[in-house]
Structures are given as structure tokens and as C-alpha cells.
Write a protein that holds these residues in place. Structure first.
Motif, PDB file in Angstrom:
ATOM      1  N   THR A 168      18.982 -34.594  -3.465  1.00  0.00           N
ATOM      2  CA  THR A 168      20.005 -33.986  -4.253  1.00  0.00           C
ATOM      3  C   THR A 168      19.367 -35.230  -5.741  1.00  0.00           C
ATOM      4  OG1 THR A 168      21.828 -33.923  -3.216  1.00  0.00           O
ATOM      5  CG2 THR A 168      21.567 -34.752  -4.838  1.00  0.00           C
ATOM      6  N   PHE A 169      18.889 -34.583  -6.620  1.00  0.00           N
ATOM      7  CA  PHE A 169      18.482 -35.554  -8.053  1.00  0.00           C
ATOM      8  C   PHE A 169      19.949 -36.031  -9.042  1.00  0.00           C
ATOM      9  CE2 PHE A 169      14.924 -32.455  -8.427  1.00  0.00           C
ATOM     10  CZ  PHE A 169      14.000 -33.395  -8.645  1.00  0.00           C
ATOM     11  N   LEU A 170      19.555 -37.350  -9.137  1.00  0.00           N
ATOM     12  CA  LEU A 170      20.311 -38.166  -9.713  1.00  0.00           C
ATOM     13  C   LEU A 170      20.266 -39.303 -10.508  1.00  0.00           C
ATOM     14  CD1 LEU A 170      23.495 -39.134  -8.703  1.00  0.00           C
ATOM     15  CD2 LEU A 170      23.057 -40.796  -7.495  1.00  0.00           C
ATOM     16  N   SER A 171      21.264 -38.690 -11.914  1.00  0.00           N
ATOM     17  CA  SER A 171      20.674 -40.177 -13.153  1.00  0.00           C
ATOM     18  C   SER A 171      22.869 -40.036 -13.709  1.00  0.00           C
ATOM     19  CB  SER A 171      20.133 -39.255 -13.948  1.00  0.00           C
ATOM     20  OG  SER A 171      19.950 -40.454 -14.915  1.00  0.00           O
ATOM     21  N   GLY A 202      16.850 -38.761   3.961  1.00  0.00           N
ATOM     22  CA  GLY A 202      17.077 -39.884   3.933  1.00  0.00           C
ATOM     23  C   GLY A 202      16.772 -41.005   3.010  1.00  0.00           C
ATOM     24  N   ASP A 203      15.357 -40.822   3.255  1.00  0.00           N
ATOM     25  CA  ASP A 203      14.227 -41.648   1.430  1.00  0.00           C
ATOM     26  C   ASP A 203      14.578 -41.231   0.426  1.00  0.00           C
ATOM     27  OD1 ASP A 203      13.492 -42.818   4.183  1.00  0.00           O
ATOM     28  OD2 ASP A 203      11.577 -42.105   3.697  1.00  0.00           O
ATOM     29  N   THR A 204      14.678 -41.875  -0.160  1.00  0.00           N
ATOM     30  CA  THR A 204      14.590 -42.159  -1.869  1.00  0.00           C
ATOM     31  C   THR A 204      13.263 -42.034  -2.743  1.00  0.00           C
ATOM     32  OG1 THR A 204      17.541 -42.134  -1.616  1.00  0.00           O
ATOM     33  CG2 THR A 204      16.344 -42.515  -4.002  1.00  0.00           C
ATOM     34  N   VAL A 205      13.051 -41.293  -3.796  1.00  0.00           N
ATOM     35  CA  VAL A 205      12.325 -41.984  -4.545  1.00  0.00           C
ATOM     36  C   VAL A 205      12.935 -41.941  -6.108  1.00  0.00           C
ATOM     37  CG1 VAL A 205      10.707 -41.045  -2.483  1.00  0.00           C
ATOM     38  CG2 VAL A 205      11.082 -39.618  -4.506  1.00  0.00           C
ATOM     39  N   THR A 206      11.679 -42.431  -7.342  1.00  0.00           N
ATOM     40  CA  THR A 206      12.047 -41.956  -8.526  1.00  0.00           C
ATOM     41  C   THR A 206      11.177 -41.682  -8.901  1.00  0.00           C
ATOM     42  OG1 THR A 206      12.943 -44.132  -8.303  1.00  0.00           O
ATOM     43  CG2 THR A 206      12.534 -43.837 -10.216  1.00  0.00           C
ATOM     44  N   LYS A 231      14.289 -29.717 -21.799  1.00  0.00           N
ATOM     45  CA  LYS A 231      13.367 -29.373 -22.752  1.00  0.00           C
ATOM     46  C   LYS A 231      12.226 -30.607 -23.374  1.00  0.00           C
ATOM     47  CE  LYS A 231      11.547 -26.596 -26.812  1.00  0.00           C
ATOM     48  NZ  LYS A 231      12.387 -26.729 -28.326  1.00  0.00           N
ATOM     49  N   ASP A 232      13.020 -31.541 -24.080  1.00  0.00           N
ATOM     50  CA  ASP A 232      12.077 -32.755 -24.062  1.00  0.00           C
ATOM     51  C   ASP A 232      12.435 -33.850 -23.410  1.00  0.00           C
ATOM     52  OD1 ASP A 232      10.900 -31.276 -26.311  1.00  0.00           O
ATOM     53  OD2 ASP A 232      12.952 -31.413 -27.604  1.00  0.00           O
ATOM     54  N   LEU A 233      13.316 -33.677 -22.281  1.00  0.00           N
ATOM     55  CA  LEU A 233      13.958 -34.603 -21.074  1.00  0.00           C
ATOM     56  C   LEU A 233      12.702 -35.275 -20.723  1.00  0.00           C
ATOM     57  CD1 LEU A 233      16.949 -35.909 -20.442  1.00  0.00           C
ATOM     58  CD2 LEU A 233      16.161 -34.517 -18.251  1.00  0.00           C
ATOM     59  N   ASP A 234      13.385 -36.785 -21.327  1.00  0.00           N
ATOM     60  CA  ASP A 234      12.122 -37.959 -20.208  1.00  0.00           C
ATOM     61  C   ASP A 234      12.495 -39.056 -19.392  1.00  0.00           C
ATOM     62  OD1 ASP A 234       9.373 -39.235 -20.552  1.00  0.00           O
ATOM     63  OD2 ASP A 234       8.677 -39.724 -22.023  1.00  0.00           O
ATOM     64  N   ILE A 235      12.775 -38.849 -18.682  1.00  0.00           N
ATOM     65  CA  ILE A 235      13.896 -40.218 -17.660  1.00  0.00           C
ATOM     66  C   ILE A 235      12.987 -39.985 -16.082  1.00  0.00           C
ATOM     67  CG2 ILE A 235      15.804 -39.356 -19.589  1.00  0.00           C
ATOM     68  CD1 ILE A 235      16.931 -38.456 -17.058  1.00  0.00           C
ATOM     69  N   GLU A 236      13.737 -41.221 -15.870  1.00  0.00           N
ATOM     70  CA  GLU A 236      13.178 -41.606 -14.643  1.00  0.00           C
ATOM     71  C   GLU A 236      14.749 -40.919 -13.694  1.00  0.00           C
ATOM     72  OE1 GLU A 236      12.060 -45.438 -14.253  1.00  0.00           O
ATOM     73  OE2 GLU A 236       9.915 -44.690 -14.643  1.00  0.00           O
ATOM     74  N   VAL A 237      14.590 -40.161 -12.870  1.00  0.00           N
ATOM     75  CA  VAL A 237      15.822 -39.775 -11.624  1.00  0.00           C
ATOM     76  C   VAL A 237      15.328 -40.135 -10.451  1.00  0.00           C
ATOM     77  CG1 VAL A 237      16.728 -37.686 -13.469  1.00  0.00           C
ATOM     78  CG2 VAL A 237      14.998 -37.536 -11.903  1.00  0.00           C
ATOM     79  N   SER A 238      15.813 -40.286  -9.839  1.00  0.00           N
ATOM     80  CA  SER A 238      16.647 -40.057  -8.458  1.00  0.00           C
ATOM     81  C   SER A 238      16.113 -39.674  -7.187  1.00  0.00           C
ATOM     82  CB  SER A 238      16.698 -41.463  -7.579  1.00  0.00           C
ATOM     83  OG  SER A 238      19.326 -41.022  -7.695  1.00  0.00           O
ATOM     84  N   PHE A 239      15.601 -39.179  -6.499  1.00  0.00           N
ATOM     85  CA  PHE A 239      15.783 -37.505  -5.601  1.00  0.00           C
ATOM     86  C   PHE A 239      16.100 -37.978  -4.407  1.00  0.00           C
ATOM     87  CE2 PHE A 239      13.690 -34.589  -3.323  1.00  0.00           C
ATOM     88  CZ  PHE A 239      14.368 -33.321  -3.500  1.00  0.00           C
ATOM     89  N   THR A 240      16.928 -37.579  -3.185  1.00  0.00           N
ATOM     90  CA  THR A 240      17.260 -38.199  -2.720  1.00  0.00           C
ATOM     91  C   THR A 240      16.886 -37.031  -1.112  1.00  0.00           C
ATOM     92  OG1 THR A 240      18.941 -39.799  -2.677  1.00  0.00           O
ATOM     93  CG2 THR A 240      18.749 -39.270  -0.526  1.00  0.00           C
TER      94      THR A 240
END
Length: 440
Positions: A168-171, A202-206, A231-240
Motif C-alpha cells: 500500500t502506498f500512503l501519503s 510488514g516492512d515500510t519504506v519511503t 504528471k509532475d508529482l515529486d513527493i515522498e510516499v510510504s510503501f508498506t
């Protein structure tokens, strides 16, 4: 009625049409008598309204309508009988203070005439005729894709190099909360691959969104956001990480061959590769043919020089649409449509000179071929002739379908003509080379 033609120049003429009262009066009187029979006018019984009142109320409108019908019918007949090849339709010349009560009515119409020209298919510069081949790399890639697509998933304890990772991607800040499956082979970012390596459920990465995937279109579906937002998205998201699977390629067995190509059509990997090559090159042929058709069209437009009745056509465009255009709008529309008009004239010339015609039996066979290919896409590979005849009959009962199929068949006839007569140079390329050369 009398029609005379005044030739202005090679591309323009004026038709003068003279109509006498005898040409229309009997018809006008008959219509007015019918009006009188059915007229409901206060103070008069039905059918007893004086003819003078009927003429006063309806006479001019009926006269104008009948004269216009006469003009239309006789103009069309004249153009056919005199074999005048006109562009657009005759344009009536403006006549101020026209007297509809005169014994003789005179009208003038401007004509735009099609130019006289010659078409040569043997241009000085040879046009490339692409022959697209399926090379070994393409066939290898296709075999690998098939084996992967029909392979089985094996659960893994931690993320490896070629695994598929569900999670799951989360922001919260960007309202992203989306379950997806990442194919690590399609992840471009080396930092992302390093962050995911060895992770367990269960691990989460950014991860950074910019440059995450090998193709930009993968990001919107992975994050569950619209394309415009991604299109121009430049952010950090977490992925579990929730699940890790290795896709083991399928074995090339007879069962797989039958599933892919139908029972007993392919019996070995060699035959499978030959089938992939053959099917691919048949699909490529359509693209190569379309490219050839486009290139010959452009070449003919460029090399076949002739003048058009430009001022007439701009005036015709300005006055014959749903609403009148300004002179500037008509100029813009003419510039947009001029190339298409030129090719229509060139195409018509080629069709006439080479006797290209669409016969009904040809059209029916063409329709049946189209139906057969459509049915094959849905797994019906061997329809009966009776079924094809029935479906073709229904299709050809639709006027729009007849027009569409006729245009496609004529386009194929022109393509065959170009292959036979035009100055072509065969160029054998791989599909990758074709795409690079044609689309850059």
C-alpha cells in the motif's frame, strides 16, 4: 426555360437561367387551388375563400418555392448533360430588388470548375516501402512475456531482484492510500530498488515518486491518482510491503501451445517462434501499408500541380454552412481543407484513369473477411459460410456501413495500384527501427 454558360476562365463560369411564366404558372395555380380547398379563414366557409385572397396571402411564397425547385432540378440536369465537373455547388449571384412579378425571371449562378491536370505515379524520388520483420530479439522478448504471463506465483519471504511486491502506498498530505502490486522489473529508481531489497511483509519504506518507474504511465495507477495529478508529482510516499511473490516462467508444454494458438496448431518451441514471427509480421504489414498510403498521398499532393478556383471556394465555404462565416473564418477553413480537396481530385483522377470500381460481390467478400477477423478476436475461428452470409447481409443493409466499407475497399485498391505503379524502394527494417524512423 433556357440555360446558358458564360466561361470566365478555365476555373470559373457563370450560368444564366431564364424562366418564363409558362414554366411554373400551372404548378403554382394547382397548389393555390389545393390551398383554397383547405383554407380556414374567419368569415368564409371552408373551400369558399376567394382565390384573390389566397393569392395575396400565399401566392408569392408558393411562386418562390416552385421556382427554386425548378432551378435546382434543371441546374442538376444541365450539369450532368454538359458533363461539367464542378467543385462545391452553384452559388446564386446576389440580385437586389428582384421583381418576382416579371413575365420572365433571370437568375445567375457562379460555378467553380475542377481543374484539368495529369497525375504521375512515377515520381522522381523513390518512396520507401517498409517491410517490417520480427527479429530474434523481438521474438525472444515475446516468448519471455508469454512465459511470464502464464507462469505461476511462488511466495517469497523477502524482496528479491525480479519479484512482484504487493503493498500500500500512503501519503496523508496528498490523500494517497492505494493498494497495488509493483513489478520490480518496471521500477527505474535505483534508490527505490535498494530500499525494497530484502524487505519482508510488514516492512515500510519511503520512496520518491519522481522517476520511480521505467514508464510515466505506471505512476498514476500505482498511486491511484489521476494522470494530471501524477504528471509532475515529486513527493515522498510510504510503501508498506504486504506480499512478495516470484513469478516462475511457464514451461513451454503442449497444453500451453494449445491454450495460446488452439488445439494442435503448434507442437514445439520452434513452431511457436515461427507462429509469433508470422503473426507479428502480418500485423506489421498493416502499419507498413498505412505508412505507404500516407507517404504516397503526400507525394502526390506535392508533385501534382494545379490551380483551384480559390475565390469561388472561399465564397462557397462562407455561405453554405449552417451559419454564414466571416471572410476571415472562410479563409481559415479553406486553408485547412485545401490539401484534402486536392487529394480528393487526385484520387478521383486515379480511380477514373485506372478503372477502379467497387463491385457488390467484391464488397460482400470484403465485408465477410472483416466479419471473419472480428469473430476470430472472440474465439470464433471457423464460422460457417451461412453465418457469414447472414451477418454480411445485415451489415450491407446499413447505408453508413456500406459507405464505410466501400471507402476501405477503394483505399485497398488504391494501395495495390501504388504498389504496382508508384516509384517505390523496399526497405527492410525491424519494428524498433520502423518506429524510430517513422515516429522519431
Amino acid at each position: 426555360m433556357n440555360i446558358t454558360k458564360q466561361q470566365i476562365d478555365d476555373l470559373n463560369a457563370v450560368l444564366k437561367v431564364e424562366i418564363t411564366r409558362e414554366d411554373y404558372q400551372e404548378k403554382v395555380d394547382s397548389i393555390l387551388r389545393d390551398y383554397r380547398k383547405n383554407a380556414n379563414i374567419p368569415g368564409f366557409r371552408k373551400g369558399q375563400v376567394p382565390m384573390g385572397l389566397i393569392k395575396k396571402q400565399y401566392g408569392k411564397a408558393v411562386l418562390v418555392d416552385e421556382v427554386n425547385k425548378l432551378l435546382q432540378d434543371h441546374l442538376n440536369t444541365y450539369l450532368v448533360e454538359e458533363k461539367l465537373d464542378v467543385l462545391g455547388n452553384p452559388l446564386p449571384k446576389q440580385q437586389d430588388n428582384f421583381n418576382w412579378d416579371a413575365e420572365q425571371l433571370a437568375f445567375e449562378f457562379e460555378l467553380g470548375l475542377a481543374p484539368d491536370f495529369q497525375v504521375s505515379l512515377k515520381g522522381k524520388k523513390a518512396i520507401p516501402h517498409y517491410k517490417i520483420v520480427a527479429d530474434k530479439k523481438m521474438i525472444d522478448d515475446q516468448v519471455a512475456r508469454i512465459r511470464k504471463q502464464y507462469g505461476k506465483l511462488v511466495s517469497r519471504p523477502e524482496v528479491g531482484k525480479e519479484d512482484e511486491v504487493s503493498g500500500t502506498f500512503l501519503s496523508e498530505a496528498h490523500e494517497i492510500n492505494h493498494k497495488t502490486t509493483l513489478e520490480l522489473a518496471k521500477v527505474k529508481s535505483k534508490k527505490a530498488l535498494e530500499a525494497l531489497k530484502g524487505k519482508k511483509p510488514g516492512d515500510t519504506v519511503t520512496l520518491k515518486t519522481k522517476g520511480l518507474f521505467t514508464e510515466d504511465y505506471l505512476l498514476p495507477s500505482a498511486l491511484g491518482v489521476p494522470f494530471d495529478k501524477a504528471k509532475d508529482l515529486d513527493i515522498e510516499v510510504s510503501f508498506t510491503v504486504e506480499e512478495i511473490n516470484e513469478r516462475q516462467p511457464a514451461e513451454l508444454t503442449q497444453e500451453l501451445f494449445d491454450r495460446l494458438f488452439g488445439p494442435d496448431q503448434v507442437h514445439s518451441e520452434k513452431e511457436m517462434r515461427e507462429k509469433i514471427k508470422d503473426d507479428s509480421e502480418k500485423q506489421f504489414l498493416q502499419q507498413a501499408d498505412q505508412k505507404l498510403l500516407n507517404d504516397v498521398t503526400e507525394s502526390l499532393i506535392e508533385s501534382t500541380r494545379f490551380d483551384l478556383p480559390m475565390e469561388f471556394l472561399k465564397k462557397w465555404i462562407q455561405n453554405t454552412g449552417e451559419k454564414p462565416l466571416t471572410a476571415e473564418e472562410a479563409q481559415d477553413e479553406y486553408e485547412r481543407s485545401e490539401k484534402g480537396l486536392r487529394y480528393q481530385l487526385i484520387e478521383g483522377k486515379l480511380i477514373s484513369e485506372h478503372g477502379l470500381q467497387v463491385q457488390f460481390e467484391e464488397l460482400k467478400d470484403f465485408a465477410k473477411g472483416f466479419i471473419r477477423s472480428q469473430m476470430a478476436q472472440y474465439g470464433q475461428t471457423n464460422p460457417s459460410e451461412e453465418d457469414l452470409e447472414g451477418i454480411a447481409a445485415r451489415v450491407l443493409s446499413n447505408r453508413d456501413e456500406v459507405k464505410r466499407l466501400s471507402e476501405q475497399l477503394m483505399s485497398q485498391k488504391l494501395l495495390d495500384l501504388y504498389k504496382e505503379k508508384a516509384n517505390l524502394k523496399t526497405r527492410e527494417v525491424t519494428y524498433e527501427q520502423f518506429v524510430k524512423e517513422v515516429y522519431g
